[in-house]
Design an enzyme around this catalytic site. Structure first.
Site, PDB file in Angstrom:
ATOM      1  CG  HIS A  68       1.824   6.334   4.006  1.00  0.00           C
ATOM      2  ND1 HIS A  68       1.802   7.252   2.983  1.00  0.00           N
ATOM      3  CD2 HIS A  68       0.579   5.809   4.052  1.00  0.00           C
ATOM      4  CE1 HIS A  68       0.605   7.284   2.439  1.00  0.00           C
ATOM      5  NE2 HIS A  68      -0.162   6.418   3.065  1.00  0.00           N
TER       6      HIS A  68
ATOM      7  CG  ASP B 293       4.609   8.646   1.775  1.00  0.00           C
ATOM      8  OD1 ASP B 293       5.077   7.583   2.215  1.00  0.00           O
ATOM      9  OD2 ASP B 293       3.408   8.946   1.854  1.00  0.00           O
TER      10      ASP B 293
ATOM     11  CB  SER C 283      -2.013   5.350   0.604  1.00  0.00           C
ATOM     12  OG  SER C 283      -2.583   6.368   1.355  1.00  0.00           O
TER      13      SER C 283
END
Length: 362
Positions: free
Chosen positions: A106, A136, A210
């Site tokens: 992402h 992911d 992230s």
């Protein structure tokens, strides 16, 4: 970070203080007073391998006026006015001195351009080697003039609740940031997908973290920081990392093939209890009931039917639908597995040749 976040609120109404009661004897700690670790050496060791990631992507943001739809001006509007550059940021870490970098899917998304910034400020264009939406994860490659500092994988399976960890990354665009905490839980399912098995930590993880690494005290990557629970979007003390034992195999496939191939049966399943699975004693007969079989799927060709209850795969007990999905997904397409099941109260076995999971399959 993912757009969907859930807030958790803990009420204290049930707590009562009893005045005048004798205080319980303190529990004797099993460690000394000076056991809080100093992370300075660890941070110095691992930070050179942690990178900041900037992405540029094109995204349609301006709606086309209704009066222009279906006219020759619609195409002009789309090409000239309907698109703009959108910038995002995240984190990653080098796993190979040759320039291979791990991050979240992402983070890179559908980026038109990805730029990696090293700790010394060097900026390098990056190529997306491959991505995997279900876990992911994404793998990037940069071409550097010299070998990059890399960090090793650790074994997430040996991580214990209460163990100290260090998170590193680019929160809020503040590169070269480390935060510390402990592993607060393991095996968390947060509704992200069939491979939910997150490490939960109270090390501060914020937007921009992230794709960054979660280190153990030895400087090994035991997780990839992926999501948070937060009412505000900032750290609330509950963060989630994809375990390294899952990520490592995915990254190896991306590096080798540029994509991840998973096994697939073509069935919809749900968990069932003892009586339905024919287990007899409570807790020993749980299984997975087939709800639907897709026409032309590997399951259909093998003769699997709705109502069948799968109890084992290659002799290994299967007690939850999630466990069955993971086991099949981890089986190379084309390989035949032995499936134990209960059909109309009778035990049976089927040989099923696992297919290749289609894009977007459930």
């Amino acid at each position: 970070m993912p757009a969907s976040r859930r807030s958790v609120m803990l009420g204290l109404a049930g707590l009562t203080v009893l005045a005048g009661c004798t205080a319980p004897a303190p529990v004797q700690a099993q460690w000394g007073r000076n056991t809080v670790p100093d992370f300075a050496d660890l941070a110095e060791q691992v930070l050179p391998a942690v990178v900041n990631i900037a992405v540029m992507s094109e995204q349609t943001t301006t709606q086309i006026p209704p009066e222009l739809r279906g006219t020759p001006f619609e195409r002009y509007f789309r090409e000239r006015r309907g698109r703009q550059q959108v910038q995002g940021a995240g984190s990653g870490f080098v796993i190979d001195p040759a320039g291979f970098i791990v991050t979240n899917n992402h983070v890179v998304g559908n980026a038109a351009r990805v730029v990696v910034a090293l700790q010394d400020g060097t900026e390098l264009p990056a190529r997306v080697v491959g991505t995997d939406e279900l876990t992911d994860l994404a793998l990037l490659r940069v071409e550097a003039r010299a070998a990059l500092t890399a960090v090793p994988w650790g074994a997430s399976g040996s991580v214990r609740v209460g163990q100290w960890v260090l998170a590193a990354g680019n929160p809020f665009g503040l590169g070269g940031t480390v935060t510390s905490g402990i592993v607060s839980a393991r095996g968390r399912e947060i509704g992200a997908g069939p491979f939910d098995d997150f490490i939960q930590t109270d090390a501060a993880i914020n937007p921009g973290n992230s794709g960054g690494p979660l280190f153990n005290a030895s400087g090994e990557v035991i997780g990839i920081n992926t999501a948070i629970y937060s009412p505000s979007g900032a750290s609330a003390g509950i963060g989630f990392a994809t375990p390294s034992d899952l990520a490592r195999g995915v990254i190896e496939q991306l590096r080798r093939d540029g994509r991840v191939e998973r096994g697939w049966l073509g069935v919809a399943v749900q968990d069932v209890g003892d009586e339905a699975a024919g287990g007899g004693a409570p807790g020993r007969g749980r299984g997975v009931q087939v709800q639907n079989v897709e026409r032309g799927s590997p399951a259909a060709r093998a003769g699997l039917r709705p109502g069948d209850i799968v109890t084992a795969l290659n002799g290994e007990r299967v007690e939850t639908s999630r466990a069955l999905i993971r086991s099949v997904a981890g089986t190379p397409p084309g390989q035949t597995v032995r499936m134990s099941l209960v059909r109309e109260g009778r035990a049976r076995e089927l040989a099923v040749q696992v297919g290749r999971r289609p894009a977007g399959a459930g």
